[in-house]
Design an enzyme around this catalytic site. Structure first.
Site, mmCIF file in Angstrom:
data_model
loop_
_atom_site.group_PDB
_atom_site.id
_atom_site.type_symbol
_atom_site.label_atom_id
_atom_site.label_comp_id
_atom_site.label_asym_id
_atom_site.label_seq_id
_atom_site.Cartn_x
_atom_site.Cartn_y
_atom_site.Cartn_z
ATOM 1 N N SER A 10 19.486 -45.810 -32.953
ATOM 2 C CA SER A 10 18.872 -45.549 -31.647
ATOM 3 C C SER A 10 17.483 -44.979 -31.882
ATOM 4 O O SER A 10 17.334 -43.866 -32.408
ATOM 5 C CB SER A 10 19.701 -44.539 -30.854
ATOM 6 O OG SER A 10 18.901 -44.027 -29.798
ATOM 7 N N HIS A 35 18.791 -50.279 -31.280
ATOM 8 C CA HIS A 35 19.302 -49.777 -30.000
ATOM 9 C C HIS A 35 18.180 -49.047 -29.262
ATOM 10 O O HIS A 35 17.578 -48.115 -29.790
ATOM 11 C CB HIS A 35 20.468 -48.817 -30.268
ATOM 12 C CG HIS A 35 21.183 -48.347 -29.040
ATOM 13 N ND1 HIS A 35 22.173 -49.075 -28.412
ATOM 14 C CD2 HIS A 35 21.056 -47.210 -28.326
ATOM 15 C CE1 HIS A 35 22.625 -48.405 -27.367
ATOM 16 N NE2 HIS A 35 21.964 -47.264 -27.285
ATOM 17 N N ASP A 37 17.196 -46.982 -25.894
ATOM 18 C CA ASP A 37 17.744 -46.206 -24.779
ATOM 19 C C ASP A 37 16.711 -46.075 -23.669
ATOM 20 O O ASP A 37 15.671 -45.442 -23.839
ATOM 21 C CB ASP A 37 18.148 -44.809 -25.274
ATOM 22 C CG ASP A 37 19.422 -44.852 -26.098
ATOM 23 O OD1 ASP A 37 20.417 -45.403 -25.601
ATOM 24 O OD2 ASP A 37 19.411 -44.338 -27.231
ATOM 25 N N MET A 39 15.956 -44.680 -19.987
ATOM 26 C CA MET A 39 16.432 -43.641 -19.057
ATOM 27 C C MET A 39 15.416 -43.443 -17.936
ATOM 28 O O MET A 39 14.209 -43.491 -18.178
ATOM 29 C CB MET A 39 16.628 -42.324 -19.798
ATOM 30 C CG MET A 39 17.555 -42.442 -21.008
ATOM 31 S SD MET A 39 17.844 -40.845 -21.787
ATOM 32 C CE MET A 39 18.812 -41.349 -23.215
ATOM 33 N N HIS A 68 20.013 -50.495 -23.890
ATOM 34 C CA HIS A 68 20.988 -49.705 -23.135
ATOM 35 C C HIS A 68 20.284 -49.125 -21.910
ATOM 36 O O HIS A 68 19.447 -48.226 -22.041
ATOM 37 C CB HIS A 68 21.515 -48.597 -24.065
ATOM 38 C CG HIS A 68 22.509 -47.681 -23.432
ATOM 39 N ND1 HIS A 68 22.921 -46.507 -24.033
ATOM 40 C CD2 HIS A 68 23.181 -47.755 -22.249
ATOM 41 C CE1 HIS A 68 23.795 -45.911 -23.261
ATOM 42 N NE2 HIS A 68 23.962 -46.635 -22.167
ATOM 43 N N MET A 70 20.117 -47.017 -18.822
ATOM 44 C CA MET A 70 20.670 -45.872 -18.081
ATOM 45 C C MET A 70 19.765 -45.650 -16.878
ATOM 46 O O MET A 70 19.076 -44.633 -16.757
ATOM 47 C CB MET A 70 20.724 -44.642 -19.004
ATOM 48 C CG MET A 70 21.804 -44.763 -20.076
ATOM 49 S SD MET A 70 21.552 -43.649 -21.471
ATOM 50 C CE MET A 70 20.476 -44.666 -22.488
ATOM 51 N N MET A 139 30.700 -44.622 -24.418
ATOM 52 C CA MET A 139 29.859 -43.435 -24.586
ATOM 53 C C MET A 139 30.736 -42.285 -25.074
ATOM 54 O O MET A 139 31.725 -41.926 -24.427
ATOM 55 C CB MET A 139 29.208 -43.029 -23.256
ATOM 56 C CG MET A 139 28.193 -44.015 -22.685
ATOM 57 S SD MET A 139 26.820 -44.412 -23.786
ATOM 58 C CE MET A 139 26.147 -42.801 -24.154
ATOM 59 N N PHE A 145 20.785 -37.722 -23.653
ATOM 60 C CA PHE A 145 20.088 -37.060 -24.756
ATOM 61 C C PHE A 145 20.719 -37.443 -26.088
ATOM 62 O O PHE A 145 21.927 -37.669 -26.167
ATOM 63 C CB PHE A 145 20.163 -35.527 -24.605
ATOM 64 C CG PHE A 145 19.580 -35.048 -23.303
ATOM 65 C CD1 PHE A 145 18.207 -34.857 -23.173
ATOM 66 C CD2 PHE A 145 20.394 -34.843 -22.206
ATOM 67 C CE1 PHE A 145 17.664 -34.446 -21.961
ATOM 68 C CE2 PHE A 145 19.863 -34.436 -20.987
ATOM 69 C CZ PHE A 145 18.495 -34.236 -20.862
ATOM 70 N N ASP A 177 28.601 -45.003 -28.822
ATOM 71 C CA ASP A 177 27.248 -44.470 -28.678
ATOM 72 C C ASP A 177 27.310 -42.983 -28.339
ATOM 73 O O ASP A 177 27.894 -42.601 -27.329
ATOM 74 C CB ASP A 177 26.530 -45.241 -27.558
ATOM 75 C CG ASP A 177 25.067 -44.865 -27.426
ATOM 76 O OD1 ASP A 177 24.556 -44.101 -28.262
ATOM 77 O OD2 ASP A 177 24.428 -45.360 -26.472
ATOM 78 N N GLY A 178 26.697 -42.181 -29.220
ATOM 79 C CA GLY A 178 26.577 -40.747 -28.967
ATOM 80 C C GLY A 178 27.450 -39.928 -29.893
ATOM 81 O O GLY A 178 28.664 -40.146 -29.991
#
Ligand code: DX5
Ligand code: ZN
Length: 221
Positions: A10, A35, A37, A39, A68, A70, A139, A145, A177-178
């Protein structure tokens, strides 16, 4: 069937002042996917990047971009990210009023369709959508975060989704993920995951450490 483990760094945990070099560096170090992210400060309490950054990064990488999203509402941005160079577009079921329509739109754009489940979202949400999905992302933290602590209750969800995927007659990636670290990676693999997203665990130590970090996450020495 659980496929060989693929590692998706990520770039949220990378050096944002050198994003293109970071993408190239993790690919040289063995990354299977990149990946990204996205947001919006609304669906999740953080702001990151938009389609312009994905477009600018695309020439710096050869691996598929696993984007991804969000963001909510998401449908109006799907074509922008597709044109910018995303290969997979992953959305959350809570990110719009008609999740099936969002997935249809992703497929109509010629992209792979992913569905991300928050820790509080039950696995049953995938059941009416399985025929549209190329990827399910579990997730293992609440999205927003990097660097958060893995939630162990998500292991049962991964196992339940592995059973559902194995009952299908076509492949669906099972991504986590995470909170994926050297300690939690073997647990999620044991539960059935085959794509591991990792930000902090890959980017810690700088470019000279990326190769060893990725090998260790994959299960090597
Ligand atoms: C969280 C993001 C993750 C995050 C992972 O909302 O979707 O992709 O960057 O970061 P780590 O691996 O540091 O938990
Ligand atoms: Zn992510």
């Amino acid at each position: 069937m659980q496929n060989p483990i693929r590692i998706a760094p990520s770039i949220l945990a990378s050096d944002f002042a050198r994003l293109g070099e970071e993408v190239a560096a993790v690919e040289r170090a063995g990354a299977d996917l990149i990946h990204v992210d996205v947001m919006d400060g609304h669906f999740v309490p953080n702001l990151t990047i938009g389609p312009g950054v994905v477009r600018a990064l695309r020439p710096h990488g050869e691996r598929p971009f696993d984007v991804h999203l969000m963001i909510s509402p998401v449908d109006g941005f799907l074509a922008d990210f597709a044109e910018a160079g995303a290969d997979t577009l992953t959305v959350h079921p809570e990110a719009g009023p008609h999740i099936h329509r969002s997935l249809q739109l992703i497929k109509s754009l010629g992209k792979k369709a992913g569905l991300a489940l928050n820790p509080g979202t039950p696995v049953e949400v995938v059941d009416p959508l399985l025929d549209q999905l190329d990827l399910i992302c579990v997730m293992c933290v609440n999205p927003g975060f990097g660097g958060q602590t893995f939630l162990p209750g998500t292991l049962d969800k991964i196992a339940a989704l592995r059973r559902r995927i194995d009952a299908q007659d076509r492949p669906i990636d099972l991504e986590v993920d995470g909170g994926i670290t050297f300690e939690t990676a073997p647990l999620v693999v044991e539960a059935g995951a085959d794509v591991l997203v990792a930000g902090t665990a890959v980017f810690t130590g700088g470019p000279e450490a990326y190769g060893a970090n990725i090998r260790r996450l994959r299960g090597g020495a």
